[in-house]
Design a protein around this motif. Sequence first.
Motif, mmCIF file in Angstrom:
data_model
loop_
_atom_site.group_PDB
_atom_site.id
_atom_site.type_symbol
_atom_site.label_atom_id
_atom_site.label_comp_id
_atom_site.label_asym_id
_atom_site.label_seq_id
_atom_site.Cartn_x
_atom_site.Cartn_y
_atom_site.Cartn_z
ATOM 1 N N PHE A 36 -7.147 -4.691 10.125
ATOM 2 C CA PHE A 36 -7.473 -4.715 8.700
ATOM 3 C C PHE A 36 -7.268 -6.114 8.126
ATOM 4 O O PHE A 36 -8.125 -6.629 7.410
ATOM 5 C CB PHE A 36 -6.607 -3.699 7.948
ATOM 6 C CG PHE A 36 -6.821 -3.701 6.470
ATOM 7 C CD1 PHE A 36 -7.922 -3.066 5.922
ATOM 8 C CD2 PHE A 36 -5.925 -4.335 5.626
ATOM 9 C CE1 PHE A 36 -8.131 -3.059 4.549
ATOM 10 C CE2 PHE A 36 -6.125 -4.342 4.257
ATOM 11 C CZ PHE A 36 -7.227 -3.702 3.712
ATOM 12 N N SER A 79 0.805 -1.230 0.000
ATOM 13 C CA SER A 79 0.000 0.000 0.000
ATOM 14 C C SER A 79 0.839 1.281 0.000
ATOM 15 O O SER A 79 0.299 2.361 -0.231
ATOM 16 C CB SER A 79 -0.931 0.012 1.211
ATOM 17 O OG SER A 79 -0.198 0.187 2.409
ATOM 18 N N TYR A 99 -4.739 -2.644 -1.409
ATOM 19 C CA TYR A 99 -5.242 -2.594 -0.030
ATOM 20 C C TYR A 99 -5.762 -1.217 0.361
ATOM 21 O O TYR A 99 -5.860 -0.897 1.537
ATOM 22 C CB TYR A 99 -4.203 -3.092 0.967
ATOM 23 C CG TYR A 99 -3.773 -4.508 0.710
ATOM 24 C CD1 TYR A 99 -4.637 -5.562 0.941
ATOM 25 C CD2 TYR A 99 -2.507 -4.794 0.232
ATOM 26 C CE1 TYR A 99 -4.252 -6.875 0.700
ATOM 27 C CE2 TYR A 99 -2.117 -6.094 -0.005
ATOM 28 C CZ TYR A 99 -2.984 -7.132 0.218
ATOM 29 O OH TYR A 99 -2.601 -8.424 -0.016
ATOM 30 N N ASN A 100 -6.119 -0.413 -0.619
ATOM 31 C CA ASN A 100 -6.710 0.892 -0.335
ATOM 32 C C ASN A 100 -8.216 0.717 -0.219
ATOM 33 O O ASN A 100 -8.890 0.412 -1.209
ATOM 34 C CB ASN A 100 -6.381 1.874 -1.471
ATOM 35 C CG ASN A 100 -7.019 3.221 -1.293
ATOM 36 O OD1 ASN A 100 -7.841 3.434 -0.392
ATOM 37 N ND2 ASN A 100 -6.654 4.160 -2.145
ATOM 38 N N THR A 101 -8.754 0.911 0.968
ATOM 39 C CA THR A 101 -10.178 0.697 1.200
ATOM 40 C C THR A 101 -11.055 1.737 0.508
ATOM 41 O O THR A 101 -12.255 1.548 0.382
ATOM 42 C CB THR A 101 -10.510 0.707 2.703
ATOM 43 O OG1 THR A 101 -10.101 1.958 3.258
ATOM 44 C CG2 THR A 101 -9.801 -0.421 3.426
ATOM 45 N N SER A 140 -6.611 -2.888 -5.789
ATOM 46 C CA SER A 140 -6.744 -1.764 -4.862
ATOM 47 C C SER A 140 -5.481 -1.438 -4.084
ATOM 48 O O SER A 140 -5.418 -0.401 -3.441
ATOM 49 C CB SER A 140 -7.858 -2.057 -3.855
ATOM 50 O OG SER A 140 -7.441 -3.057 -2.946
ATOM 51 N N LEU A 178 -10.225 -8.381 6.457
ATOM 52 C CA LEU A 178 -10.114 -8.762 5.052
ATOM 53 C C LEU A 178 -9.986 -10.268 4.896
ATOM 54 O O LEU A 178 -10.607 -10.858 4.010
ATOM 55 C CB LEU A 178 -8.936 -8.044 4.392
ATOM 56 C CG LEU A 178 -8.767 -8.300 2.903
ATOM 57 C CD1 LEU A 178 -10.028 -7.940 2.124
ATOM 58 C CD2 LEU A 178 -7.566 -7.510 2.372
#
Length: 76
Positions: free
Chosen positions: A37, A25, A69-71, A67, A41
């Motif tokens: 997190f 990330s 890991y970008n929410t 992503s 996940l």
Amino acid sequence: HQPASETALGRFLETEIAERVELVSNKTWTTVARIRFARELSRAIAKASYEHNVDPFVLMAMVEAESRYNTMALGT
């Protein structure tokens, strides 16, 4: 029958995500945030994998590639 997140697979996914999330990330995470997190996940991946009969490692790779890991990431 155990929830998928409490199986060896769920724990493995959690460990893998926790190890990779900061690296991939490019964001600094507190230990607590990273573990929380990863736990959330990994549970979602294990559940979706079981419910839809999809390899959990494919799902994990898709999350990482799409992503990073970008929410807040949105598809185009």
